[in-house]
Design a protein around this motif. Structure first.
Motif, PDB file in Angstrom:
ATOM      1  N   GLU A  28       0.913  -1.179  -0.288  1.00  0.00           N
ATOM      2  CA  GLU A  28      -0.003  -0.196   0.123  1.00  0.00           C
ATOM      3  C   GLU A  28       0.849   1.167   0.070  1.00  0.00           C
ATOM      4  O   GLU A  28       0.493   2.325  -0.639  1.00  0.00           O
ATOM      5  N   GLU A  29       1.919   1.207   0.625  1.00  0.00           N
ATOM      6  CA  GLU A  29       2.829   2.241   1.049  1.00  0.00           C
ATOM      7  C   GLU A  29       3.254   2.513  -0.617  1.00  0.00           C
ATOM      8  O   GLU A  29       3.678   3.533  -0.910  1.00  0.00           O
ATOM      9  N   THR A  30       3.840   1.325  -1.115  1.00  0.00           N
ATOM     10  CA  THR A  30       4.609   1.630  -2.635  1.00  0.00           C
ATOM     11  C   THR A  30       3.528   2.044  -3.499  1.00  0.00           C
ATOM     12  O   THR A  30       4.113   2.981  -4.363  1.00  0.00           O
ATOM     13  N   GLN A  31       2.453   1.583  -3.364  1.00  0.00           N
ATOM     14  CA  GLN A  31       1.419   2.275  -4.270  1.00  0.00           C
ATOM     15  C   GLN A  31       0.859   3.669  -4.066  1.00  0.00           C
ATOM     16  O   GLN A  31       0.740   4.382  -5.089  1.00  0.00           O
ATOM     17  N   ALA A  32       0.993   4.045  -2.953  1.00  0.00           N
ATOM     18  CA  ALA A  32       0.830   5.428  -2.448  1.00  0.00           C
ATOM     19  C   ALA A  32       2.189   6.308  -3.086  1.00  0.00           C
ATOM     20  O   ALA A  32       1.909   7.461  -3.674  1.00  0.00           O
ATOM     21  N   GLU A  33       3.271   5.856  -2.810  1.00  0.00           N
ATOM     22  CA  GLU A  33       4.341   6.277  -3.324  1.00  0.00           C
ATOM     23  C   GLU A  33       4.375   6.386  -4.864  1.00  0.00           C
ATOM     24  O   GLU A  33       4.834   7.472  -5.760  1.00  0.00           O
ATOM     25  N   LEU A  34       3.739   5.523  -5.531  1.00  0.00           N
ATOM     26  CA  LEU A  34       3.876   5.376  -7.105  1.00  0.00           C
ATOM     27  C   LEU A  34       2.871   6.376  -7.589  1.00  0.00           C
ATOM     28  O   LEU A  34       2.956   7.148  -8.652  1.00  0.00           O
ATOM     29  N   ARG A  35       1.700   6.646  -6.921  1.00  0.00           N
ATOM     30  CA  ARG A  35       0.613   7.601  -7.208  1.00  0.00           C
ATOM     31  C   ARG A  35       1.429   8.860  -7.125  1.00  0.00           C
ATOM     32  O   ARG A  35       1.065   9.801  -8.052  1.00  0.00           O
ATOM     33  N   THR A  36       2.075   9.124  -6.094  1.00  0.00           N
ATOM     34  CA  THR A  36       2.687  10.379  -5.723  1.00  0.00           C
ATOM     35  C   THR A  36       3.541  10.746  -6.830  1.00  0.00           C
ATOM     36  O   THR A  36       3.714  11.852  -7.717  1.00  0.00           O
ATOM     37  N   LEU A  37       4.384   9.755  -7.386  1.00  0.00           N
ATOM     38  CA  LEU A  37       5.408   9.855  -8.653  1.00  0.00           C
ATOM     39  C   LEU A  37       4.730  10.084  -9.750  1.00  0.00           C
ATOM     40  O   LEU A  37       5.081  10.894 -10.695  1.00  0.00           O
TER      41      LEU A  37
END
Length: 226
Positions: A28-37
């Motif tokens: 979930e944290e990775t996906q959130a970071e990917l969305r931010t990126l």
């Protein structure tokens, strides 16, 4: 003896389940970071598109500015040429005294009358007459060390170009044909284009008031000023 109470035990944690939960949280944290990126990349792409549009507009502005500067350079060159023509025409003695003596400026009316007589007899075309009348300066006098008079047909330009040389030669030949007298081609100005220096070596060149005879090299002092 009294029985001791049963010892309480913590519920057993399933290590596999715990690992899966940690993995899910990390995902979930990775996906959130990917969305931010992804959002940052979209903003970057939008900014790059804006910059590309700005660069296109800047390129168009530069093209317009370049055309305007070229047009301005041409107008300035024309003005300089006109001023030089007036200087040479108003004071031919200062500029052409090395070439001719007892000189006079030939007015356009005289050239027009001469050419028109030939046209009336069917011996000259209108285009030749127009070309002759476009000569910048025509002077009549006695070349030094000569027994007969001659014309001098000069093309004046701030920076003398090959086409100035060609015009002077063509118009001098035409005037000589009409008058039956020698006509010396000449170019006059403040600077000489390298190509014009090559093709103009066979005619008179007047640079900053210094006359250079046909076949003679241009003095270094004149070259430096040019």
């Amino acid at each position: 003896m009294a029985k001791q109470g049963a010892v309480s035990r913590k519920p057993r944690v399933d290590p596999v389940r715990a690992a899966l939960e940690r993995l899910a949280e990390a995902q979930e944290e990775t996906q959130a970071e990917l969305r931010t990126l992804a959002q940052a990349q979209r903003r970057t792409e939008e900014r790059l598109e804006e910059l590309a549009r700005d660069l296109k507009e800047l390129a168009r502005d530069i093209q317009v500015l370049t055309r305007n500067l070229q047009h301005l350079d041409g107008r300035v060159g024309n003005i300089e040429g006109r001023l030089l023509e007036d200087r040479y025409r108003d004071d031919p003695f200062s500029f052409f005294q090395t070439v001719l003596k007892r000189m006079r400026v030939v007015p356009k009316q005289e050239l027009d009358a001469l050419a028109s007589d030939f046209i009336d007899r069917g011996e000259l075309g209108d285009r030749d007459r127009e070309d002759l009348l476009r000569a910048d300066i025509v002077v009549y006098g006695r070349p030094k060390d000569a027994a007969t008079n001659a014309y001098l047909v000069a093309e004046v330009s701030a920076t003398i170009q090959p086409h100035d040389v060609a015009r002077a030669i063509r118009r001098a030949e035409l005037l000589s044909r009409l008058t039956g007298e020698p006509a010396l081609p000449a170019v006059a100005g403040t600077a000489l284009d390298p190509d014009a220096a090559t093709v103009g070596r066979a005619i008179w060149r007047i640079l900053d008031g210094i006359a250079v005879a046909p076949g003679q090299p241009i003095p270094e002092s004149v070259t430096e000023r040019g």
